[in-house]
Design a protein around this motif. Structure first.
Motif, short mmCIF file in Angstrom:
data_model
loop_
_atom_site.label_atom_id
_atom_site.label_comp_id
_atom_site.label_asym_id
_atom_site.label_seq_id
_atom_site.Cartn_x
_atom_site.Cartn_y
_atom_site.Cartn_z
N ARG A 120 0.83 -1.20 0.00
CA ARG A 120 0.00 0.00 0.00
C ARG A 120 0.87 1.26 0.00
NH1 ARG A 120 -5.44 -0.73 0.91
NH2 ARG A 120 -6.10 -2.74 1.75
N ILE A 153 1.01 4.24 -2.75
CA ILE A 153 0.84 5.65 -2.40
C ILE A 153 1.97 6.47 -2.98
CG2 ILE A 153 0.88 7.31 -0.49
CD1 ILE A 153 -0.57 5.11 1.19
N ALA A 213 -7.27 7.00 -1.43
CA ALA A 213 -7.65 6.11 -2.53
C ALA A 213 -7.13 4.70 -2.29
CB ALA A 213 -7.12 6.66 -3.85
N VAL A 214 -5.88 4.58 -1.88
CA VAL A 214 -5.28 3.27 -1.64
C VAL A 214 -6.00 2.55 -0.51
CG1 VAL A 214 -3.19 2.10 -0.82
CG2 VAL A 214 -3.03 3.84 -2.60
N LYS A 215 -6.45 3.30 0.48
CA LYS A 215 -7.16 2.70 1.61
C LYS A 215 -8.46 2.03 1.17
CE LYS A 215 -9.18 3.98 6.08
NZ LYS A 215 -10.61 3.77 5.79
N LYS A 216 -9.05 2.49 0.06
CA LYS A 216 -10.32 1.94 -0.41
C LYS A 216 -10.15 0.63 -1.19
CE LYS A 216 -12.40 6.53 -0.93
NZ LYS A 216 -12.94 7.52 -1.90
N VAL A 217 -8.91 0.33 -1.57
CA VAL A 217 -8.67 -0.83 -2.43
C VAL A 217 -8.73 -2.14 -1.65
CG1 VAL A 217 -6.99 -1.98 -3.93
CG2 VAL A 217 -7.25 0.51 -4.02
N ILE A 264 -2.50 -2.83 -6.83
CA ILE A 264 -3.12 -1.88 -5.89
C ILE A 264 -3.14 -0.49 -6.50
CG2 ILE A 264 -2.89 -0.76 -3.64
CD1 ILE A 264 -1.74 -3.38 -2.58
N SER A 317 -5.85 -0.22 -9.15
CA SER A 317 -7.19 -0.14 -8.53
C SER A 317 -7.41 1.21 -7.89
CB SER A 317 -7.34 -1.24 -7.49
OG SER A 317 -7.27 -2.53 -8.08
N ALA A 318 -6.37 1.76 -7.26
CA ALA A 318 -6.49 3.05 -6.59
C ALA A 318 -6.76 4.18 -7.58
CB ALA A 318 -5.22 3.33 -5.78
N TYR A 330 -10.21 5.47 -8.09
CA TYR A 330 -10.83 6.33 -7.09
C TYR A 330 -10.30 7.77 -7.17
CZ TYR A 330 -12.31 1.93 -4.97
OH TYR A 330 -12.87 0.70 -4.74
#
Length: 205
Positions: free
Chosen positions: A161, A165, A181-185, A196, A199-200, A203
């Protein structure tokens, strides 16, 4: 002195509320974010409090969650950030958003708070970085957002993660937006930093 005050919400002002409990009206300073989240007048509320006692003042500062209270207590340990500054910061960002900004080094996000300049924001990051871990920042993941193999939020996942970032920041995104955004993945067992990141990016728009 007071862990929390539970009573009837009698008044809501610009920067304070009055809660009546046991026949006493407590004047409690709050952030604008807290004020916006309060129920209507006459409702029962539970406010977690921090008591400031000085020779010329006795003030209560209130929060709707213990998490907000704890992050406030950390904020006011920073040189140049008093209770007023702490409330100002929590008026423009949540406790989670502040953690994102600190771990990502996003001074601009913190400096958006009234009365908080760039140098003070950088001092917040410097003083709190060692007190807020990546695990704290990513802890908010809902159970449905992680697979059984990664639900423990292990070192490998957090490393991936962080790399994602850093890649987003290199692409020109702000550190706090990238972290959010990374936290939502959702991280699968075969996930990589690259997957990751991809995917981020969904968002970020």
């Amino acid at each position: 002195m007071y862990a929390y005050i539970k009573g009837t919400l009698e008044e809501i002002g610009e920067d304070a509320v009055i809660v009546e409990a046991g026949g006493i009206g407590y004047n409690i300073r709050v952030s604008t974010t807290t004020a916006d989240l309060l129920p209507g007048l006459g409702s029962e509320v539970k406010i977690y409090t921090y008591t400031l006692v000085r020779e010329d003042a006795f003030q209560l500062f209130g929060f709707l969650t213990r998490d907000d209270l704890e992050i406030f207590k950390r904020l006011i340990t920073v040189s140049g950030i008093g209770p007023k500054g702490g409330l100002a910061i929590l008026s423009v960002m949540s406790a989670d958003a502040l953690r994102f900004a600190v771990t990502a080094g996003d001074a601009k996000a913190i400096a958006k708070a009234p009365g908080i300049g760039a140098k003070t924001a950088e001092r917040v990051i410097l003083d709190l970085r060692d007190k807020i871990s990546v695990e704290d920042t990513l802890r908010g993941l809902a159970p449905t957002e992680v697979s059984a193999g990664t639900a423990d939020g292990g070192i490998g996942e957090n490393l991936m993660r962080r790399e994602a970032i850093e890649a987003l920041v290199a692409l020109g995104y702000s550190a706090s937006d990238a972290t959010a955004a990374v936290k939502k993945v959702a991280v699968e067992e075969d996930a990589t930093s690259e997957s990751i990141l991809k995917s981020a990016l969904k968002y970020m728009f």
